[in-house]
Design a protein around this motif. Structure first.
Motif, PDB file in Angstrom:
ATOM      1  N   LYS A 187     106.468-123.384 -57.478  1.00 53.54           N
ATOM      2  CA  LYS A 187     105.824-124.643 -57.823  1.00 53.54           C
ATOM      3  C   LYS A 187     106.808-125.751 -57.446  1.00 53.54           C
ATOM      4  O   LYS A 187     107.935-125.789 -57.959  1.00 53.54           O
ATOM      5  CB  LYS A 187     105.506-124.693 -59.313  1.00 53.54           C
ATOM      6  CG  LYS A 187     104.786-125.957 -59.759  1.00 53.54           C
ATOM      7  CD  LYS A 187     104.492-125.910 -61.259  1.00 53.54           C
ATOM      8  CE  LYS A 187     103.768-127.161 -61.730  1.00 53.54           C
ATOM      9  NZ  LYS A 187     103.528-127.132 -63.200  1.00 53.54           N
ATOM     10  N   VAL A 188     106.435-126.614 -56.515  1.00 56.03           N
ATOM     11  CA  VAL A 188     107.301-127.693 -56.051  1.00 56.03           C
ATOM     12  C   VAL A 188     106.689-129.013 -56.493  1.00 56.03           C
ATOM     13  O   VAL A 188     105.556-129.345 -56.111  1.00 56.03           O
ATOM     14  CB  VAL A 188     107.465-127.665 -54.511  1.00 56.03           C
ATOM     15  CG1 VAL A 188     108.425-128.763 -54.058  1.00 56.03           C
ATOM     16  CG2 VAL A 188     107.975-126.303 -54.055  1.00 56.03           C
ATOM     17  N   VAL A 189     107.427-129.749 -57.314  1.00 57.13           N
ATOM     18  CA  VAL A 189     106.879-130.974 -57.897  1.00 57.13           C
ATOM     19  C   VAL A 189     107.882-132.114 -57.774  1.00 57.13           C
ATOM     20  O   VAL A 189     109.095-131.896 -57.754  1.00 57.13           O
ATOM     21  CB  VAL A 189     106.520-130.772 -59.389  1.00 57.13           C
ATOM     22  CG1 VAL A 189     105.470-129.694 -59.551  1.00 57.13           C
ATOM     23  CG2 VAL A 189     107.765-130.427 -60.210  1.00 57.13           C
ATOM     24  N   GLU A 190     107.341-133.316 -57.675  1.00 59.54           N
ATOM     25  CA  GLU A 190     108.185-134.492 -57.769  1.00 59.54           C
ATOM     26  C   GLU A 190     108.429-134.803 -59.242  1.00 59.54           C
ATOM     27  O   GLU A 190     107.535-134.639 -60.074  1.00 59.54           O
ATOM     28  CB  GLU A 190     107.511-135.687 -57.090  1.00 59.54           C
ATOM     29  CG  GLU A 190     107.381-135.539 -55.585  1.00 59.54           C
ATOM     30  CD  GLU A 190     106.753-136.768 -54.946  1.00 59.54           C
ATOM     31  OE1 GLU A 190     106.311-137.660 -55.699  1.00 59.54           O
ATOM     32  OE2 GLU A 190     106.694-136.821 -53.699  1.00 59.54           O
ATOM     33  N   SER A 223     111.666-144.277 -52.872  1.00 61.44           N
ATOM     34  CA  SER A 223     111.532-142.826 -52.924  1.00 61.44           C
ATOM     35  C   SER A 223     112.223-142.185 -51.720  1.00 61.44           C
ATOM     36  O   SER A 223     112.022-142.627 -50.584  1.00 61.44           O
ATOM     37  CB  SER A 223     110.053-142.438 -52.928  1.00 61.44           C
ATOM     38  OG  SER A 223     109.895-141.038 -52.854  1.00 61.44           O
ATOM     39  N   PRO A 224     113.062-141.173 -51.927  1.00 60.88           N
ATOM     40  CA  PRO A 224     113.850-140.616 -50.821  1.00 60.88           C
ATOM     41  C   PRO A 224     113.024-140.227 -49.599  1.00 60.88           C
ATOM     42  O   PRO A 224     113.378-140.580 -48.467  1.00 60.88           O
ATOM     43  CB  PRO A 224     114.522-139.395 -51.460  1.00 60.88           C
ATOM     44  CG  PRO A 224     114.613-139.732 -52.895  1.00 60.88           C
ATOM     45  CD  PRO A 224     113.396-140.533 -53.208  1.00 60.88           C
ATOM     46  N   TYR A 262     121.643-140.877 -45.610  1.00 66.86           N
ATOM     47  CA  TYR A 262     122.195-139.732 -46.337  1.00 66.86           C
ATOM     48  C   TYR A 262     122.084-140.012 -47.831  1.00 66.86           C
ATOM     49  O   TYR A 262     121.796-141.139 -48.250  1.00 66.86           O
ATOM     50  CB  TYR A 262     123.663-139.508 -45.946  1.00 66.86           C
ATOM     51  CG  TYR A 262     124.550-140.712 -46.211  1.00 66.86           C
ATOM     52  CD1 TYR A 262     125.268-140.821 -47.398  1.00 66.86           C
ATOM     53  CD2 TYR A 262     124.641-141.760 -45.290  1.00 66.86           C
ATOM     54  CE1 TYR A 262     126.065-141.925 -47.655  1.00 66.86           C
ATOM     55  CE2 TYR A 262     125.431-142.868 -45.533  1.00 66.86           C
ATOM     56  CZ  TYR A 262     126.136-142.942 -46.721  1.00 66.86           C
ATOM     57  OH  TYR A 262     126.907-144.056 -46.987  1.00 66.86           O
ATOM     58  N   ARG A 263     122.276-138.990 -48.637  1.00 66.30           N
ATOM     59  CA  ARG A 263     122.193-139.145 -50.086  1.00 66.30           C
ATOM     60  C   ARG A 263     123.289-140.104 -50.561  1.00 66.30           C
ATOM     61  O   ARG A 263     124.477-139.815 -50.405  1.00 66.30           O
ATOM     62  CB  ARG A 263     122.361-137.801 -50.794  1.00 66.30           C
ATOM     63  CG  ARG A 263     121.210-136.831 -50.567  1.00 66.30           C
ATOM     64  CD  ARG A 263     121.448-135.506 -51.302  1.00 66.30           C
ATOM     65  NE  ARG A 263     121.540-135.706 -52.727  1.00 66.30           N
ATOM     66  CZ  ARG A 263     122.615-135.406 -53.463  1.00 66.30           C
ATOM     67  NH1 ARG A 263     123.688-134.891 -52.896  1.00 66.30           N
ATOM     68  NH2 ARG A 263     122.607-135.601 -54.765  1.00 66.30           N
ATOM     69  N   ASP A 288     117.068-139.742 -56.595  1.00 62.14           N
ATOM     70  CA  ASP A 288     118.239-139.327 -55.819  1.00 62.14           C
ATOM     71  C   ASP A 288     118.238-140.159 -54.529  1.00 62.14           C
ATOM     72  O   ASP A 288     117.894-139.691 -53.455  1.00 62.14           O
ATOM     73  CB  ASP A 288     118.153-137.831 -55.500  1.00 62.14           C
ATOM     74  CG  ASP A 288     119.464-137.281 -54.964  1.00 62.14           C
ATOM     75  OD1 ASP A 288     120.430-137.208 -55.742  1.00 62.14           O
ATOM     76  OD2 ASP A 288     119.513-136.946 -53.767  1.00 62.14           O
ATOM     77  N   TRP A 289     118.611-141.429 -54.687  1.00 56.13           N
ATOM     78  CA  TRP A 289     118.401-142.429 -53.647  1.00 56.13           C
ATOM     79  C   TRP A 289     119.128-142.090 -52.352  1.00 56.13           C
ATOM     80  O   TRP A 289     120.233-141.552 -52.359  1.00 56.13           O
ATOM     81  CB  TRP A 289     118.852-143.809 -54.134  1.00 56.13           C
ATOM     82  CG  TRP A 289     118.418-144.171 -55.522  1.00 56.13           C
ATOM     83  CD1 TRP A 289     119.225-144.431 -56.584  1.00 56.13           C
ATOM     84  CD2 TRP A 289     117.070-144.326 -55.997  1.00 56.13           C
ATOM     85  NE1 TRP A 289     118.479-144.728 -57.699  1.00 56.13           N
ATOM     86  CE2 TRP A 289     117.153-144.675 -57.365  1.00 56.13           C
ATOM     87  CE3 TRP A 289     115.807-144.195 -55.406  1.00 56.13           C
ATOM     88  CZ2 TRP A 289     116.025-144.899 -58.147  1.00 56.13           C
ATOM     89  CZ3 TRP A 289     114.679-144.423 -56.178  1.00 56.13           C
ATOM     90  CH2 TRP A 289     114.793-144.777 -57.538  1.00 56.13           C
ATOM     91  N   MET A 290     118.494-142.462 -51.245  1.00 59.57           N
ATOM     92  CA  MET A 290     119.112-142.343 -49.925  1.00 59.57           C
ATOM     93  C   MET A 290     119.755-143.669 -49.552  1.00 59.57           C
ATOM     94  O   MET A 290     119.406-144.733 -50.081  1.00 59.57           O
ATOM     95  CB  MET A 290     118.070-141.950 -48.875  1.00 59.57           C
ATOM     96  CG  MET A 290     117.353-140.637 -49.152  1.00 59.57           C
ATOM     97  SD  MET A 290     118.439-139.175 -49.138  1.00 59.57           S
ATOM     98  CE  MET A 290     118.746-139.005 -47.370  1.00 59.57           C
TER      99      MET A 290
END
Length: 617
Positions: free
Chosen positions: A384-387, A358-359, A519-520, A348-350
């Motif tokens: 659970k927070v994962v890349e 990587s953002p 920004y995104r 989800d590129w910035m």
């Protein structure tokens, strides 16, 4: 909502470019399709009593409501309880907001710097006070508080593109002067049915065209951008000029102003609530959603907005009926997010760093610190927070719709993008350009400004009419394929929903600098997917004290899941959304070069998917 689309490698074909479908070269980003705001009937059905009972049971107890120094600092859920307990009156609340508007907003009907917040572009003072008085009478005369409408007596602002009976709706430009709504839009009708007090219209970007905005001043420092295009709707609740507001999004227009101002906003799934009575930008993409100070307040409002409106907006018939219950309170226990897997998409590129970076590595130090702290807080709540990779829409096989360079042939030998094949027939069906043409004929003083925006009405209509049903169907098939590919990316990684930062660096000044530095890049992607988002503050930067927001987003109609997770977080960490900005000093407006209602909008910051597609080609 709106898909932005793809860089094109296809040759330009004479006589039928995407630009010609807009009617002309891109001027100020965006576009409005109806000349007179369409009226609509009130809600088809009120929420069943079981739903209202559930919501009433989720309201805070009177004894749990903290004593706040100002009436305007109470959250909506608290106001509801205090109103029913006769501790506050709607007239008292409404007058408090009107007094702050008088002191801090600056002159009305100004699309530009008015010296104040400029969150409200017009206010119906007499109408609001009459509605408040009627609410107080009903509060006094109803024996059982549970029989009262949910939002009785709560003051709202409504985006300038949404019909409010008897008021002009100008969508951010005096080119629509004279555009008086004959009926309420469906959402406004539902708010009224729920007892809301309508204060007036909040300022929008010109033609709802920009995700940065310059007409309003940021709630925390009016020298900074407010986000767009629902500028005033992002500012007003945080600046305590209204309890909440309604925003409209085609591509980032709810999420960006919410994030810029540290508000809690919900961008619904396509079809979750009606858009009837809205000046459309991209029918089939546009959505309306609530912007408030807390997710709980936004969820209360959304519970009123959601539901079918088959007579006026058939897209609402695509949603589950009845719509799944919208949670309005946090779950109990120390680990309410146990069993939930939240994914951080690495593709989800910035805008800073671009494709392949990587953002999180692009975030400013304060934003990265807030992001890392937020992930830790979510884990402490059991998540659970994962890349995970997400879906890289710059890879051709992943995305046949949004950023694809492929083009679909038309019978006359020209070609269109898949997104154009969907969007232009949608506009054609609602007589997008014809409506503006008729309005311009009725108000000839507006003709020149509208033609600068829309170009040749007849040519645009003819070009859109060239797209046959078979090509439109192929565009829709490709859109569904994109949705399926992204869903598979979540399923393969075991992700329930995603976490992103809408903005990754301090926002810029309204005038004289870069408005959005990070920004995104694909801020329109959730709109192309038809998927919902909820955004809320998680911290503040250390230089100017501007807010830092995160956002959850997930599959279509996953509002209950992402709202519930945001509620759980805010209940555990109330400090971020409870703060109030210092009141600004209102100064005389500054004269600036150029027409006062023209915003400088780079095409890449446009809400319009065709302009975005043109910019990326």
């Amino acid at each position: 909502m709106s898909p932005t689309a793809s860089p094109s490698s296809a040759p330009q074909v004479a006589g039928f470019s995407r630009r010609s479908l807009l009617g002309r070269s891109a001027v100020v980003a965006g576009g409005v399709a109806v000349a007179t705001v369409a009226g609509t009937a009130a809600a088809e059905a009120s929420p069943p009593s079981s739903v209202l009972d559930r919501i009433n049971d989720g309201l805070p107890h009177l004894s749990d409501i903290p004593r706040r120094s100002r009436v305007v600092d109470y959250e909506i859920a608290e106001m509801i309880v205090l109103l029913r307990a006769r501790r506050l009156t709607s007239t008292e609340i409404t007058k408090a907001y009107l007094a702050r508007i008088d002191a801090l907003n600056g002159p009305f009907e100004t699309y530009g710097d008015n010296g104040g917040y400029n969150a409200f572009v017009r206010v119906d003072r007499d109408g609001a006070l009459a509605q408040a008085a009627a609410a107080d009478k009903r509060l006094r005369s109803t024996p059982r508080s549970r029989d009262l409408p949910l939002l009785l007596g709560i003051p709202f602002g409504i985006k300038d593109s949404v019909g409010v009976q008897g008021l002009e709706a100008k969508n951010g430009t005096h080119a629509y002067s004279g555009n008086v709504a004959r009926k309420d839009s469906t959402v406004v009708a539902r708010l009224r049915e729920a007892g809301a007090v309508i204060l007036g219209h909040t300022v929008a970007s010109a033609f709802s065209g920009s995700i940065s905005g310059t007409f309003a001043g940021n709630a925390w420092n009016k020298d900074y951008i407010p986000g767009g295009s629902s500028q005033g709707s992002g500012v007003a609740p945080v600046a305590r000029l209204s309890a909440a507001a309604i925003g409209e999004e085609t591509g980032g227009s709810i999420i960006m102003p919410s994030a810029a101002n540290g508000a809690s906003g919900i961008k619904p799934s396509l079809g979750a609530s009606s858009t009837a009575g809205v000046m459309p930008l991209s029918p089939g993409y546009d959505v309306l959603g609530p912007i408030a100070r807390s997710v709980r307040d936004a969820a209360l409002i959304f519970s009123v907005m959601a539901g079918p409106d088959g007579e006026n907006d058939p897209l609402t018939l695509s949603a589950p009926i009845p719509f799944p219950d919208i949670p309005i309170s946090a779950r109990r226990g120390r680990k309410p997010l146990a069993g939930t897997t939240i994914g951080v998409p690495q593709t989800d590129w910035m805008s800073r760093g671009g494709t392949g970076t990587s953002p999180a590595t692009t975030y400013d130090a304060d934003y990265l610190a807030a992001f890392e702290r937020f992930k830790s807080q979510l884990r402490s709540l059991g998540a659970k927070v994962v890349e995970f990779a997400g879906l890289d829409v710059t890879v051709p096989e992943n995305d046949p719709y949004f950023r694809t360079s492929e083009r679909l042939p038309l019978p006359d030998g020209t070609v269109v993008s898949p997104a154009t094949a969907v969007l232009s027939p949608n506009r054609y069906e609602i007589r997008y350009w014809e409506a503006v043409k008729k309005f311009a004929a009725a108000y000839p003083e507006n003709d020149a400004a509208l033609r600068r925006q829309f170009g040749d009405f007849d040519a645009a209509t003819a070009n859109a009419g060239k797209i046959p049903a078979s090509v439109r169907d192929e565009g829709e098939r490709r859109r569904r394929a994109l949705q399926g590919n992204y869903q598979k990316a979540l399923d393969d990684a075991g992700i329930d929903f995603m976490l992103v930062l809408p903005i990754g660096a301090q926002i810029g000044p309204r005038f004289g600098g870069q408005q959005l530095t990070n920004y995104r890049t694909f801020y329109q992607l959730p709109n192309a997917l038809t998927w919902p988002m909820v955004t809320f503050p998680i911290g503040y930067d250390s230089t100017v004290g501007l807010p830092i927001n995160a956002a959850f987003w997930g599959p279509r109609f996953s509002e209950p899941e992402i709202i519930q997770a945001a509620l759980d977080f805010q209940a555990a960490h109330p400090d971020y959304h409870g703060k109030a900005p210092t009141d600004p000093v209102v100064t005389p407006p500054v004269a600036r070069r150029g027409a006062p209602e023209v915003e400088s909008v780079p095409p890449e910051l446009s809400n319009d998917p065709l302009i975005g597609e043109e910019a990326w080609s």
